[in-house]
Design an enzyme around this catalytic site. Structure first.
Site, mmCIF file in Angstrom:
data_model
loop_
_atom_site.group_PDB
_atom_site.id
_atom_site.type_symbol
_atom_site.label_atom_id
_atom_site.label_comp_id
_atom_site.label_asym_id
_atom_site.label_seq_id
_atom_site.Cartn_x
_atom_site.Cartn_y
_atom_site.Cartn_z
ATOM 1 N N TYR A 471 -2.615 0.447 -1.639
ATOM 2 C CA TYR A 471 -1.966 -0.872 -1.612
ATOM 3 C C TYR A 471 -1.942 -1.602 -2.956
ATOM 4 O O TYR A 471 -2.089 -2.821 -2.998
ATOM 5 C CB TYR A 471 -2.619 -1.782 -0.552
ATOM 6 N N HIS A 472 -1.681 -0.895 -4.047
ATOM 7 C CA HIS A 472 -1.680 -1.542 -5.356
ATOM 8 C C HIS A 472 -0.422 -1.247 -6.174
ATOM 9 O O HIS A 472 -0.513 -0.866 -7.341
ATOM 10 C CB HIS A 472 -2.913 -1.099 -6.159
#
Length: 540
Positions: A471-472
């Protein structure tokens, strides 16, 4: 409607900008957000992150998908992104990590002048109200409450001990003088006041407390469809709210803060981006800016999970759900316990090779079984450990699927397209296996999910079959000074006056850690840039 500043996107960056710019009572600010206010129990209760990340149903979550990934056996990855005020800070695990000083020095060396560590560090400190008190490494005057986990599970401390098996020492502060080591993450969680134990999203910290300001207008369930441009200047945007389509004008600036996927998408829908691609989808180019949507970077994550013979972890079986229900009561009364847990309680930053000067791998240790972002639930009590390479070499793209603003973009991270990433993730997976099999975790170690045959080939096959984002995503509107940069070091879009991009998309390179704290720092700096620009114009 006409305002001085129009902010498109109410995520971590947009929430900060709206709060900071509206501090000046002499200006008017409008914030446009596609989601809701995000004040409900799913956001406030940290443990309910599992319900939101899965995207089934999509609670405060865009629940996006990637294009098929050749490096992952052709699978389409899942991309949860926050939809609502606070953006992904409203659905993440609340982990507060800044990265490494070398990350920001690298930005400056690559052309993002003024973004070196010594320059950005004060902005990190200015944003936070840290429970540890003021020091050279922590601030206490900011809106964002950052605290220590009050009652972590015993297994999380066992994980820290287990990291000694790979010579990873204990570390009590990943944001202190040294990042390397194993420890408990600090979290963006209220530790003081009546909301103790609740999630402190960027919206809860910055925006919700000031939404009654008379010079601030916040439109929720409103989606920006196109930026209006006249004579080389951004003048406003077309926004749809329900069945109503309206034009909102901006006298001073339009600021795009829709995230690493939404910001390049909105620029391209407005005719700003790679000319050939825009024509392919039927959009007349206003500015040929080839870097829009390029340079996509993300942390690719590999997970191992075990059942646990001990019950002091999370399980979706009747006993586990009863424990959660009881924990909910304790959280409501005292703001602590399992319901206050970020679930990813423990972590580590480690080197894949002792000869390296800084960590190149990160671990998230979770007190429950995580399989396919919780989209594949298991009834057993258990735990998981995740590992990702910190500075991937692979670069992907974001493109439009069509000229329809409602169509999801084409997200292609090109995971493992650079063989160096595959080699490093394989090393990391080996280290993770050693930690998981270490003696301190023995009381919790039951059956392993997805065992492999022990060979490099077998392990790599498992990585390609199951690895996915942690999730980056960043980089799709990168700042710098080269031909592929989208914004300058003051985050102004090159070639268009009165237009900035402020969010994780401007990071030229992915930082060595979680990306929410740096995104908030970027927005704090951007607000200062905007005020300085306006002051200069007023004097002139």
């Amino acid at each position: 409607m006409r305002f001085d500043y129009l902010i498109l996107g109410g995520g971590s960056a947009g929430a900060v900008l709206a709060a900071r710019l509206s501090e000046d009572a002499a200006v008017t600010v409008c914030l446009v957000e596609a989601g809701r206010e995000a004040r409900d129990i799913f956001v406030r209760a940290p443990a309910l992150v599992a319900a939101m990340v899965a995207g089934r149903p999509p609670i405060h979550n865009w629940a996006l998908r990637t294009t098929p990934q050749p490096g992952l056996h052709g699978r389409r990855g899942f991309q949860p992104r926050g939809r609502g005020l606070g953006g992904s800070s409203a659905i993440n695990a609340m982990l507060y990590a800044r990265g490494q000083p070398e990350d920001y020095d690298g930005w400056a060396e690559a052309g993002a002048e003024g973004w070196d560590w010594e320059t950005v560090k004060p902005w990190f400190l200015a944003s936070e109200r840290n429970a540890r008190g003021a020091s050279d490494w922590h601030g206490t005057a900011g809106p964002l409450q950052v605290g220590d986990q009050r009652r972590p599970r015993a297994i999380s401390r066992a994980f820290i001990e287990a990291c000694g098996a790979v010579q990873c020492p204990p570390n009590e502060d990943f944001n202190g003088p040294r990042q390397e080591g194993a420890g408990l993450y600090q979290v963006t969680q209220f530790w003081d006041g009546p909301r103790k134990g609740e999630r402190c999203s960027a919206a809860a910290a910055y925006l919700h407390p000031v939404m009654d300001r008379p010079n601030l207008t916040v439109l929720t369930r409103a989606r920006a469809e196109k930026i209006e441009i006249a004579e080389g200047r951004a003048t406003g945007a077309i926004v749809r709210q329900g069945r109503k389509r309206m034009k909102i004008e901006a006298a001073r600036e339009v600021i795009v803060s829709a995230g690493a996927f939404g910001s390049p998408q909105l620029l391209m829908l407005s005719g700003i981006g790679p000319e050939d691609h825009l024509r392919e989808v039927g959009i007349e180019p206003r500015l040929d800016l080839p870097g829009v949507g390029a340079n996509l970077q993300d942390h690719l994550d590999y997970v191992i999970s075990y059942t646990s013979p001990r019950r002091d972890v999370v399980g979706l079986n009747p006993r586990g759900l009863l424990r959660l229900a009881r924990a909910a009561g304790a959280w409501r009364k005292h703001g602590e316990g399992l319901f206050a847990s970020p679930m990813a309680e423990g972590g580590a930053f480690l080197r894949s090779d002792p000869s390296l000067t800084r960590p190149d791998l990160q671990i998230h240790f979770v007190v429950g079984i995580v399989d396919q972002h919780m989209r594949k639930p298991h009834l057993a009590d258990g735990w998981s450990a995740h590992i990702c390479p910190l500075r991937p070499q692979s670069r992907g793209t974001l493109r439009l699927a069509s000229s329809d603003p409602r169509a999801a973009p084409l997200i292609d991270p090109e995971y493992l397209s650079d063989p160096r990433d595959a080699e490093l993730l394989l090393k990391g997976a080996r280290l993770l296996d050693q930690i998981a099999e270490a003696e301190p975790l023995r009381p919790w170690r039951g059956r392993r999910f997805y065992p492999h045959d022990g060979t490099d080939e077998g392990l790599m096959a498992d990585i390609r079959a199951r690895a996915d984002t942690i999730y980056h995503p960043v980089g799709t509107c990168a700042m710098g000074q080269g031909d592929m940069s989208v914004v300058d070091p003051q985050l102004r879009v090159r070639g268009i006056d009165g237009l900035r991009v402020v969010d994780a998309s401007v990071m030229p390179r992915l930082i060595s850690g979680n990306t929410n704290a740096p995104t908030i720092m970027i927005a704090e700096r951007a607000a200062a840039f905007i005020r300085e620009d306006q002051s200069t114009r007023s004097v002139g």
